[in-house]
Design an enzyme around this catalytic site. Structure first.
Site, PDB file in Angstrom:
ATOM      1  N   LYS A 257       0.838  -1.199   0.000  1.00 47.67           N
ATOM      2  CA  LYS A 257       0.000   0.000   0.000  1.00 47.67           C
ATOM      3  C   LYS A 257       0.878   1.257   0.000  1.00 47.67           C
ATOM      4  O   LYS A 257       0.679   2.167  -0.810  1.00 47.67           O
ATOM      5  CB  LYS A 257      -0.919  -0.003   1.223  1.00 47.67           C
ATOM      6  CG  LYS A 257      -1.920   1.136   1.236  1.00 47.67           C
ATOM      7  CD  LYS A 257      -2.638   1.226   2.583  1.00 47.67           C
ATOM      8  CE  LYS A 257      -3.776   0.265   2.698  1.00 47.67           C
ATOM      9  NZ  LYS A 257      -5.076   0.794   2.279  1.00 47.67           N
TER      10      LYS A 257
ATOM     11  N   ARG B 100      -3.314   2.804   8.891  1.00 41.06           N
ATOM     12  CA  ARG B 100      -3.653   1.516   8.266  1.00 41.06           C
ATOM     13  C   ARG B 100      -2.422   0.639   8.125  1.00 41.06           C
ATOM     14  O   ARG B 100      -1.311   1.139   8.006  1.00 41.06           O
ATOM     15  CB  ARG B 100      -4.195   1.716   6.851  1.00 41.06           C
ATOM     16  CG  ARG B 100      -5.464   2.485   6.743  1.00 41.06           C
ATOM     17  CD  ARG B 100      -5.728   2.718   5.252  1.00 41.06           C
ATOM     18  NE  ARG B 100      -6.553   3.892   5.053  1.00 41.06           N
ATOM     19  CZ  ARG B 100      -7.863   3.827   4.831  1.00 41.06           C
ATOM     20  NH1 ARG B 100      -8.467   2.676   4.758  1.00 41.06           N
ATOM     21  NH2 ARG B 100      -8.547   4.933   4.666  1.00 41.06           N
TER      22      ARG B 100
ATOM     23  N   GLY C 231      -8.070  -7.338   4.741  1.00 39.00           N
ATOM     24  CA  GLY C 231      -8.880  -7.422   5.954  1.00 39.00           C
ATOM     25  C   GLY C 231      -8.269  -8.198   7.109  1.00 39.00           C
ATOM     26  O   GLY C 231      -8.929  -8.392   8.119  1.00 39.00           O
TER      27      GLY C 231
ATOM     28  N   MET D 168      -5.532  -7.395   8.889  1.00 36.12           N
ATOM     29  CA  MET D 168      -4.939  -6.580   9.959  1.00 36.12           C
ATOM     30  C   MET D 168      -5.875  -5.410  10.278  1.00 36.12           C
ATOM     31  O   MET D 168      -6.969  -5.330   9.758  1.00 36.12           O
ATOM     32  CB  MET D 168      -3.550  -6.135   9.548  1.00 36.12           C
ATOM     33  CG  MET D 168      -2.539  -7.268   9.632  1.00 36.12           C
ATOM     34  SD  MET D 168      -0.889  -6.764   9.211  1.00 36.12           S
ATOM     35  CE  MET D 168      -0.973  -6.693   7.453  1.00 36.12           C
TER      36      MET D 168
ATOM     37  N   HIS E 219     -14.684  -8.924   1.934  1.00 40.14           N
ATOM     38  CA  HIS E 219     -13.493  -9.730   2.224  1.00 40.14           C
ATOM     39  C   HIS E 219     -13.682 -11.196   1.863  1.00 40.14           C
ATOM     40  O   HIS E 219     -12.802 -11.822   1.291  1.00 40.14           O
ATOM     41  CB  HIS E 219     -13.127  -9.592   3.691  1.00 40.14           C
ATOM     42  CG  HIS E 219     -12.702  -8.205   4.037  1.00 40.14           C
ATOM     43  ND1 HIS E 219     -13.084  -7.560   5.171  1.00 40.14           N
ATOM     44  CD2 HIS E 219     -11.935  -7.334   3.353  1.00 40.14           C
ATOM     45  CE1 HIS E 219     -12.582  -6.343   5.187  1.00 40.14           C
ATOM     46  NE2 HIS E 219     -11.878  -6.181   4.086  1.00 40.14           N
TER      47      HIS E 219
ATOM     48  N   CYS F 251       7.854 -40.243 -10.737  1.00 39.94           N
ATOM     49  CA  CYS F 251       6.442 -40.604 -10.746  1.00 39.94           C
ATOM     50  C   CYS F 251       5.819 -40.571  -9.354  1.00 39.94           C
ATOM     51  O   CYS F 251       4.685 -40.984  -9.178  1.00 39.94           O
ATOM     52  CB  CYS F 251       6.224 -41.951 -11.421  1.00 39.94           C
ATOM     53  SG  CYS F 251       7.064 -43.300 -10.575  1.00 39.94           S
TER      54      CYS F 251
ATOM     55  N   TYR G 295      11.296 -36.094 -17.710  1.00 38.66           N
ATOM     56  CA  TYR G 295       9.851 -35.925 -17.571  1.00 38.66           C
ATOM     57  C   TYR G 295       9.411 -36.008 -16.116  1.00 38.66           C
ATOM     58  O   TYR G 295      10.155 -36.506 -15.266  1.00 38.66           O
ATOM     59  CB  TYR G 295       9.100 -36.974 -18.405  1.00 38.66           C
ATOM     60  CG  TYR G 295       9.203 -38.386 -17.887  1.00 38.66           C
ATOM     61  CD1 TYR G 295       8.334 -38.864 -16.911  1.00 38.66           C
ATOM     62  CD2 TYR G 295      10.189 -39.259 -18.378  1.00 38.66           C
ATOM     63  CE1 TYR G 295       8.438 -40.156 -16.418  1.00 38.66           C
ATOM     64  CE2 TYR G 295      10.298 -40.550 -17.889  1.00 38.66           C
ATOM     65  CZ  TYR G 295       9.428 -40.994 -16.909  1.00 38.66           C
ATOM     66  OH  TYR G 295       9.536 -42.272 -16.424  1.00 38.66           O
TER      67      TYR G 295
HETATM   68  C1  PEP Z   1       6.756 -43.850  -5.104  1.00 36.87           C
HETATM   69  O1  PEP Z   1       7.164 -44.529  -4.171  1.00 36.87           O
HETATM   70  O2  PEP Z   1       7.027 -42.638  -5.230  1.00 36.87           O
HETATM   71  C2  PEP Z   1       5.895 -44.426  -6.136  1.00 36.87           C
HETATM   72  C3  PEP Z   1       5.563 -43.735  -7.197  1.00 36.87           C
HETATM   73  O3  PEP Z   1       5.419 -45.683  -5.912  1.00 36.87           O
HETATM   74  P1  PEP Z   1       4.244 -46.021  -4.884  1.00 36.87           P
HETATM   75  O4  PEP Z   1       3.619 -44.737  -4.480  1.00 36.87           O
HETATM   76  O5  PEP Z   1       3.318 -46.899  -5.640  1.00 36.87           O
HETATM   77  O6  PEP Z   1       4.963 -46.712  -3.794  1.00 36.87           O
END
Ligand code: PEP
Ligand code: MG
Length: 900
Positions: free
Chosen positions: A25, A95, A104, A106, A480, A857, A877
């Site tokens: 502000k 303020r 909102g 504070m 708010h 993964c 990836y």
């Molecule tokens: C992991 O362990 O990150 C994984 C992808 O396998 P899971 O979650 O099936 O053990």
């Protein structure tokens, strides 16, 4: 060190890029001065004062007095009035203003400087005693609440705070004299009410309201600094990840009044529509009112202009119609501010006796749909470039486009219970709860709830966060609740004035209908409709949003990191492709066995006593598996599919009830007690560290053989049919290279047999998950053999910390509360520790095989911050659940841009 920065009359010590020091502000008030936009003069006490204040046991630095005096005297010069003066008094506002806006959360004190000494002077000056006493009672109410109660650390019971008590006196007075609105109170009425207020304050808080301008000013300043550590600020900071060290600045500014008469007004506006993103000036205003009247929702605000009118507000006067020349001036400021800041601004203004003053500008909060539309529109309007547009969208905001809406037919056949203002997107359903604490409690028990409140109090943030949606009886589109909910992309309806809420009884009445705690309601946040009961929710289809598609195209052109998905079913795989997945990064084969026939075969396999029995149970599974793989490989045609060999912690499959045991006994043609005995003999104390992962395939090679056969047979058949399939067979939970080579040799042998049988050379890879610290540390040995790595960061986090994935819930809240951990390491990768193991494994692996394909993964594959880390560490990836795929695509583009 300079503690105070002044601004006014086209000059300022600070500027927009000094937000860390002056707060958002303060920095923007300075900047508007430099742009020659009319701003009431004032000064900002820096965030460093806040830091000093908390360091020195809540005392302000000594040097501050003189700096404040100096700045105050330049304000007095500009305004030609004096603070605390008998004949020509200046009034001030105090303020908060943090680096990042915390709407909102504070405190504020307005009209500071009204005392028995200055009141006659101001009456003389304005010739409006009614206005002066109205301003005075507002000061008394705010000051008692903010300074004398909250900042003093007094915590009254719900409904017994000083503000509530004073409001109660006022409404009793109004009832007694049959006065409907505050505006009906005369000067004498206010004098009587003020007298009662002062007595109540002395009675409840044991102290008199201070009758000295300087005490009021310093009391206000300290109270605002203290509100940085007030309950709702702390809870908002936690949710928004705002560090405690930042502190808040305090802005002291000349008061301007929107409530001196019909030539005065106040309002809030957005330079574009924050709910849809449309390039249309959007706002609300009220004549003869102070700012709090607009945001607190006590009076229904009027639409700023034609573009802001809705069905409900079309007959209310707009600023555009009522004060056209001021509207034009404001419109011109709107254009200048957007051009200057190159982003949508949220502004506050006051008109005092026909003169326009700007009180605030800041980057406006907006929902995901609007964020994307504005970013793409602004590129098309040549305001910003694509890179800025990509970086401007917080990936988590995309989630909102993926949000459900109500089933139209179902909705049309359901009577509307009541209507309010449509303040947040999408549809939601949940069970009614009436306090923020209940919302949190029910949510923790796994219930979906809708938080229903009378008004839009920011003390409710924790409950708002826990709720599916928020419904309030009062408030406007800029209240708010609306701002906060919109920032989170939550469904929200405000100003639903037919609601008759009783928090004590935990019920809600609309005419004759009673809704009790726990009853289902459904909301349409786009239309503002509320329904009793449940209406089906339909998943969103972001493909119908053109700006989203445009933004995602830019993201895909920018990113190098590939995005895959974790999926076992054909439906999930199709959904993920729709969301832009470029392959499957993890197909958990044990999840394919959850239906009745298969799970029985799986249990028979686990409980088999000898190789023969086991082989026959395993082979029962082969035809199912082959069909599963054919289906998923075909769906993903042309895209890689990583299929993981069986990795079930056994307890997930053999924790059985009476009926299941009987079924198993009869299918195995053995008696019940034998089944129980075998289950008991397989009991493990630590199943997560037990007989799972490749340990299963090593003990029972026929399982690996069956799965490899199913995958490669499916591959051969599809290849014969001319389908281009790219399976990647993945060995789980490897800790030593010998575990890997043991399993690899089984797979290679199966492959050679199938290639012979079909007379084909199959395209497939064999690789491993890297999810144990030992695998990371010996990744060079494993990379001699494996064709790819995929980090399983769930197990890697579990085994690096030694925290059980399944049990962390019992102690994590304490860890977070006491700052032992800052976030759940299973949600966002622990870059410091687990990340170090990832980096080591990538380096060791690529040293041996520079073209080694590496992905991740674990759940972290869909987390924006973790994605940046994976990109920076050279992964090829990330793989995440289908609904996180768009978020991962955008995060990957942002990681690429940040890298450059
Ligand atoms: C992991 O362990 O990150 C994984 C992808 O396998 P899971 O979650 O099936 O053990
Ligand atoms: Mg794992």
């Amino acid at each position: 060190m300079k503690y105070v920065y002044s601004f006014g009359d086209g000059k300022a010590d600070g500027k927009a890029d000094m937000k860390n020091l002056l707060g958002g502000k303060g920095a923007n008030l300075a900047e508007m001065n430099l742009l020659d936009i009319p701003v009431p003069p004032g000064f900002t006490l820096t965030t460093e004062v806040c830091t000093e204040f908390y360091k020195s046991n809540k005392t302000l630095p000594k040097e501050l007095d003189n700096e404040v005096l100096d700045c105050l005297s330049s304000v007095e010069n500009i305004m030609n009035a004096k603070f605390g003066d008998e004949s020509n008094p200046l009034l001030l506002s105090v303020r908060s203003g943090a680096r990042q806006s915390m709407p909102g959360m504070m405190e504020t004190v307005l009209n500071v400087g009204l005392t028995s000494k200055t009141i006659p002077g101001l009456i003389n000056k304005t010739n409006n005693p009614r206005f002066v006493y109205d301003a005075y009672r507002r000061l008394i109410t705010m000051y008692a609440d903010v300074v004398m109660e909250k900042a003093a650390g007094i915590e009254p019971k719900e409904g017994e705070g000083i503000r509530k008590k004073l409001e109660h006196h006022l409404s009793s007075y109004k009832k007694e004299y049959n006065l409907k609105h505050d505006t009906a109170l005369s000067e004498d009425d206010w004098i009587t009410v003020i007298d009662t207020f002062k007595k109540e304050i002395k009675n409840t808080l044991g102290e008199n309201f201070p009758d000295d301008a300087n005490s009021q000013l310093w009391g206000g300043i300290e109270a605002v600094f203290k509100s940085w550590n007030g309950a709702r600020a702390i809870s908002y900071r936690k949710i928004e990840n705002i560090p405690e060290e930042w502190g808040t600045a305090v802005n002291v500014q000349t008061m301007v009044f929107g409530n001196t008469g019909e030539e005065s007004a106040t309002g809030v506006a957005f330079t574009r529509n924050p709910a849809t993103g449309e390039n249309k000036f959007f706002g609300e205003w009220l004549t003869n009112a102070q700012g709090e009247d607009v945001v607190a929702g006590l009076r229904t605000p009027h639409p700023l202009n034609e573009d802001t009118k809705t069905k409900e507000t079309k007959n209310l006067p707009s600023l555009e119609e009522s004060m056209p020349s001021i509207y034009n001036e404001l419109y011109d400021i709107r254009i200048r501010l957007e051009k200057h800041y190159l982003d949508m601004q949220d502004i506050e203004f006051t008109i005092q006796d026909g003169k326009l003053w700007m009180l605030q500008t800041r980057v406006g909060k907006r929902n995901g749909v609007a964020t994307i539309k504005m970013a793409v529109d602004m590129v098309n309007e040549n305001m910003i470039n694509k890179k800025t547009a990509l970086l401007r969208v917080n990936p988590d905001q995309l989630e909102e486009l993926l949000h459900p809406t109500l089933d139209t037919e179902n909705e049309q056949n359901t009577p509307i219970l009541t209507k309010g203002l449509p303040a947040g997107p999408g549809g939601a359903k949940g069970k009614a709860v009436f306090t923020a604490d209940d919302a949190e409690l029910w949510h923790a028990k796994g219930e979906k709830v809708i938080l229903i409140r009378e008004e839009t109090s920011p003390e409710d943030v924790h409950g708002m966060h826990a709720a599916e949606a928020i419904l309030t009886a009062r408030g406007g589109m800029t209240s708010h609740a609306a701002l906060v909910a919109r920032g989170w992309g939550k469904c929200c309806i405000v100003g639903c004035n037919e609601l008759n809420i009783s928090v004590d009884k935990k019920e809600l009445r609309v005419d004759n209908t009673i809704i009790k705690e726990g009853d289902w309601i459904t909301m349409n946040g786009a239309l503002g409709n509320v329904y009793l009961g449940q209406i089906n929710l339909i998943p969103a289809d972001p493909d119908t949003n053109l700006e989203y598609k445009q933004l995602m195209t830019w993201a895909d052109e920018t990113r190098k990191l590939k995005i895959r998905t974790n999926a076992e079913s054909q439906d999930d795989a199709k959904q993920a492709i729709k969301f832009g997945a470029e392959g499957i990064g993890l197909c958990r084969t044990e999840h394919m066995f959850f239906d009745d026939t298969r799970i029985l075969a799986m249990r028979k396999m686990i409980l088999a006593e000898n190789e023969n029995d086991r082989r026959s149970a395993v082979m029962e599974l082969l035809p199912f598996q082959k069909e599963d793989f054919k289906r998923i490989l075909k769906t993903m045609e042309g895209k890689p599919v990583t299929i993981r060999l069986l990795d079930p912690p056994l307890h997930e499959f053999i924790t059985l009830n009476e009926k299941q045991i009987n079924e198993l006994a009869s299918s195995l043609e053995i008696d019940k007690s034998t089944v129980i005995q075998r289950i008991n003999s397989l009991h493990e104390l630590n199943p997560m560290l037990g007989h799972r992962g490749c340990r299963l395939g090593i003990a029972y090679p026929e399982i690996t053989e069956m799965q490899a056969t199913a995958i490669l047979d499916a591959t051969a058949e599809l290849t014969k049919e001319g389908v281009n399939v790219l399976p990647e067979i993945m060995v789980p939970l490897v800790g030593t290279v010998t575990e890997y080579t043991d399993q690899e040799s089984i797979i290679r042998k199966v492959a050679a047999d199938i290639e012979n049988q079909y007379g084909l050379t199959l395209k497939y890879l064999v690789g491993t998950m890297i999810e144990l610290p030992r695998a990371c540390l010996t990744a060079d040995e494993i990379a001699e053999h494996a064709e790819f790595f995929s980090f399983g960061t769930n197990d890697l986090t579990q085994t690096t910390y030694g925290f059980s994935r399944d049990d962390i819930g019992s102690f994590l809240p304490d860890y977070l509360d006491r700052n032992i951990l800052y976030e759940d390491p299973f949600q966002s990768l622990d870059i410091h520790g687990v990340g170090k193991l990832v980096s080591i494994a990538v380096k060791l692996g690529r040293k041996v095989n520079p073209s080694l394909k590496i992905g991740i993964c674990g759940e972290h594959g869909g987390d924006p911050k973790s994605i940046h880390f994976f990109k920076n560490n050279g992964l090829d990836y990330v793989s995440c659940s289908p609904y996180r795929v768009p978020i991962a695509r955008l995060s990957a583009a942002q990681a690429e841009l940040n890298l450059k």
